[in-house]
Scaffold this motif. Structure first.
Motif, PDB file in Angstrom:
ATOM      1  N   HIS A 209       0.801  -0.918  -0.248  1.00  0.00           N
ATOM      2  CA  HIS A 209      -0.160  -0.208   0.382  1.00  0.00           C
ATOM      3  C   HIS A 209       1.474   1.797  -0.245  1.00  0.00           C
ATOM      4  N   GLU A 210       2.132   1.319  -0.433  1.00  0.00           N
ATOM      5  CA  GLU A 210       3.210   2.435  -0.918  1.00  0.00           C
ATOM      6  C   GLU A 210       2.182   3.484  -1.237  1.00  0.00           C
ATOM      7  N   GLU A 211       2.369   5.170  -0.716  1.00  0.00           N
ATOM      8  CA  GLU A 211       1.845   6.000  -1.063  1.00  0.00           C
ATOM      9  C   GLU A 211       2.397   6.496  -1.296  1.00  0.00           C
ATOM     10  N   ILE A 212       2.766   7.936  -2.393  1.00  0.00           N
ATOM     11  CA  ILE A 212       3.297   9.068  -2.235  1.00  0.00           C
ATOM     12  C   ILE A 212       2.613  10.210  -3.021  1.00  0.00           C
ATOM     13  N   LYS A 213       3.262  11.183  -1.796  1.00  0.00           N
ATOM     14  CA  LYS A 213       2.213  12.503  -1.773  1.00  0.00           C
ATOM     15  C   LYS A 213       2.558  13.261  -2.416  1.00  0.00           C
ATOM     16  N   ARG A 214       2.791  14.602  -3.303  1.00  0.00           N
ATOM     17  CA  ARG A 214       3.579  15.376  -3.648  1.00  0.00           C
ATOM     18  C   ARG A 214       2.869  16.445  -4.437  1.00  0.00           C
ATOM     19  N   GLY A 215       3.713  18.013  -3.384  1.00  0.00           N
ATOM     20  CA  GLY A 215       2.894  18.940  -3.736  1.00  0.00           C
ATOM     21  C   GLY A 215       3.182  20.362  -2.913  1.00  0.00           C
ATOM     22  N   THR A 216       2.504  21.176  -2.504  1.00  0.00           N
ATOM     23  CA  THR A 216       2.866  22.152  -1.793  1.00  0.00           C
ATOM     24  C   THR A 216       2.731  21.692  -0.324  1.00  0.00           C
ATOM     25  N   LEU A 217       3.558  22.694   1.026  1.00  0.00           N
ATOM     26  CA  LEU A 217       2.699  22.332   2.729  1.00  0.00           C
ATOM     27  C   LEU A 217       1.097  22.428   2.614  1.00  0.00           C
ATOM     28  N   ALA A 218       0.247  23.106   1.652  1.00  0.00           N
ATOM     29  CA  ALA A 218      -0.970  23.139   2.147  1.00  0.00           C
ATOM     30  C   ALA A 218      -1.643  22.471   0.674  1.00  0.00           C
ATOM     31  N   ASP A 219      -1.446  22.574  -0.089  1.00  0.00           N
ATOM     32  CA  ASP A 219      -1.534  20.842  -0.788  1.00  0.00           C
ATOM     33  C   ASP A 219      -1.382  19.918  -0.347  1.00  0.00           C
ATOM     34  N   LEU A 220      -1.003  19.386   1.163  1.00  0.00           N
ATOM     35  CA  LEU A 220      -0.674  18.513   1.431  1.00  0.00           C
ATOM     36  C   LEU A 220      -1.319  18.213   2.516  1.00  0.00           C
ATOM     37  N   ALA A 221      -1.892  19.259   3.311  1.00  0.00           N
ATOM     38  CA  ALA A 221      -2.432  19.118   4.569  1.00  0.00           C
ATOM     39  C   ALA A 221      -3.893  18.995   3.868  1.00  0.00           C
ATOM     40  N   ASN A 222      -4.205  19.903   3.269  1.00  0.00           N
ATOM     41  CA  ASN A 222      -6.160  19.752   2.908  1.00  0.00           C
ATOM     42  C   ASN A 222      -6.791  18.316   2.304  1.00  0.00           C
ATOM     43  N   TYR A 223      -4.803  18.188   1.386  1.00  0.00           N
ATOM     44  CA  TYR A 223      -5.645  16.428   0.906  1.00  0.00           C
ATOM     45  C   TYR A 223      -5.654  15.111   2.027  1.00  0.00           C
ATOM     46  N   PHE A 224      -5.012  15.127   2.945  1.00  0.00           N
ATOM     47  CA  PHE A 224      -5.088  14.531   4.417  1.00  0.00           C
ATOM     48  C   PHE A 224      -5.848  15.076   5.538  1.00  0.00           C
ATOM     49  N   SER A 225      -6.302  15.905   5.484  1.00  0.00           N
ATOM     50  CA  SER A 225      -7.834  16.768   5.793  1.00  0.00           C
ATOM     51  C   SER A 225      -8.641  16.041   5.176  1.00  0.00           C
ATOM     52  N   ALA A 226      -8.608  16.343   4.219  1.00  0.00           N
ATOM     53  CA  ALA A 226     -10.445  15.702   3.739  1.00  0.00           C
ATOM     54  C   ALA A 226     -10.394  14.289   3.524  1.00  0.00           C
ATOM     55  N   SER A 227      -9.177  13.524   3.401  1.00  0.00           N
ATOM     56  CA  SER A 227      -9.292  11.856   3.434  1.00  0.00           C
ATOM     57  C   SER A 227      -9.082  10.536   5.116  1.00  0.00           C
ATOM     58  N   SER A 228      -9.353   9.429   4.761  1.00  0.00           N
ATOM     59  CA  SER A 228      -8.707   8.679   6.071  1.00  0.00           C
ATOM     60  C   SER A 228      -7.740   9.353   6.746  1.00  0.00           C
ATOM     61  N   PRO A 229      -7.822   8.750   8.259  1.00  0.00           N
ATOM     62  CA  PRO A 229      -6.184   8.884   8.577  1.00  0.00           C
ATOM     63  C   PRO A 229      -5.762   8.344   8.174  1.00  0.00           C
ATOM     64  N   PRO A 230      -4.462   9.189   7.851  1.00  0.00           N
ATOM     65  CA  PRO A 230      -3.168   7.854   7.066  1.00  0.00           C
ATOM     66  C   PRO A 230      -2.534   6.398   8.256  1.00  0.00           C
ATOM     67  N   LYS A 231      -2.527   5.870   7.783  1.00  0.00           N
ATOM     68  CA  LYS A 231      -2.052   4.535   8.590  1.00  0.00           C
ATOM     69  C   LYS A 231      -0.577   3.952   8.285  1.00  0.00           C
TER      70      LYS A 231
END
Length: 265
Positions: A209-231
């Motif tokens: 289940h490897e996951e890589i997300k790239r972007g600005t710090l704001a983009d990444l904070a918004n992405y993980f705020s809107a999705s399920s808590p990461p594991k």
């Protein structure tokens, strides 16, 4: 056992006899096939394998039919048992040091054992291999010519802000580790301190289940705020400071004070 088929490995390894001393052995960070032949040779021949958690390391050793004795060596017992390990090394034993995953000494208690062994003129051998820090750097898409590993940020807000401020002007790509439950707040704090830099989040590297997300710090904070808590295991890689950013301790102190006021601290 074969890590892919689950079948027992029956072919003997072509071992090279190893000398007495301390062997610092890198283990896979996820995919069990990311192990070197030399590491397998060594783990099969040592008297003892020092590991953080015997349950974790035993699972890996069973995959390859390794029967060397395991001994827990971690933050809880290292001070108490270190002298005994050094004495065994002085008597000519062959001892391997591993971590639960990746390269030992990076964010674990092995450093003090290695220093003590050096002070006692005990031979030390490094068996290089997987490292979450290097793997994250390679996948992040950020500059690799100069980088810094910073470890885990403090868990509480005020110490975390002050700790992050120490890295604000570092002219290198910075690599952090973080727990899933603190990832969102850490990303928000990093944006406050560093500005909206480019970054990458790497989760469960080399695993299914490897996951890589790239972007600005704001983009990444918004992405993980809107999705399920990461594991799983999480590594954060952030771009280096630009020349126009704050450059002296006084400016940084004033910046942190301003953040504290805004946060009502």
């Amino acid at each position: 056992m074969n890590p892919i088929t689950g079948q027992l490995l029956r072919e003997p390894l072509n071992m090279e006899n190893i000398s007495a001393g301390l062997y610092v052995v890198a283990l896979p960070i996820g995919n069990a096939r990311d192990i070197t032949l030399r590491a397998l040779d060594t783990l099969n021949q040592v008297n003892t394998v020092l590991c953080e958690d015997t349950r974790v390391t035993k699972k890996f050793m069973l995959l390859y039919g390794i029967k060397s004795k395991l001994l827990s060596y971690n933050d809880h017992n290292a001070t108490r048992i270190r002298a005994g390990i050094i004495q065994r090394l002085k008597l000519g034993e062959r001892i391997a040091l591993v971590s639960d995953a990746g390269t030992p000494l990076v964010n674990d208690p092995g450093y003090k054992l290695v220093v003590e062994a050096i002070n006692c003129s005990i031979p030390i051998f490094s068996l290089p291999g997987p490292s979450a820090v290097i793997n994250a750097l390679l996948l992040a898409g950020l500059p690799t010519d100069r980088f810094m590993f910073a470890g885990y940020p403090p868990s509480k807000l005020k110490p975390r802000l002050k700790w992050l401020a120490d890295f604000k002007t570092v002219q290198a790509t910075i690599i952090f580790l973080e727990s899933p439950r603190r990832l969102i707040s850490s990303l928000q704090n990093m944006k406050q301190v560093f500005g909206n830099r480019n970054a990458a989040i790497l989760r469960e590297m080399t695993k299914i289940h490897e996951e890589i997300k790239r972007g600005t710090l704001a983009d990444l904070a918004n992405y993980f705020s809107a999705s399920s808590p990461p594991k799983g295991e999480i590594t954060v890689v952030i771009d280096r400071a630009e020349n126009k950013e704050l450059t002296n301790t006084k400016d940084i102190d004033e910046y942190i004070i301003d953040i504290h006021k805004k946060e009502g601290l």
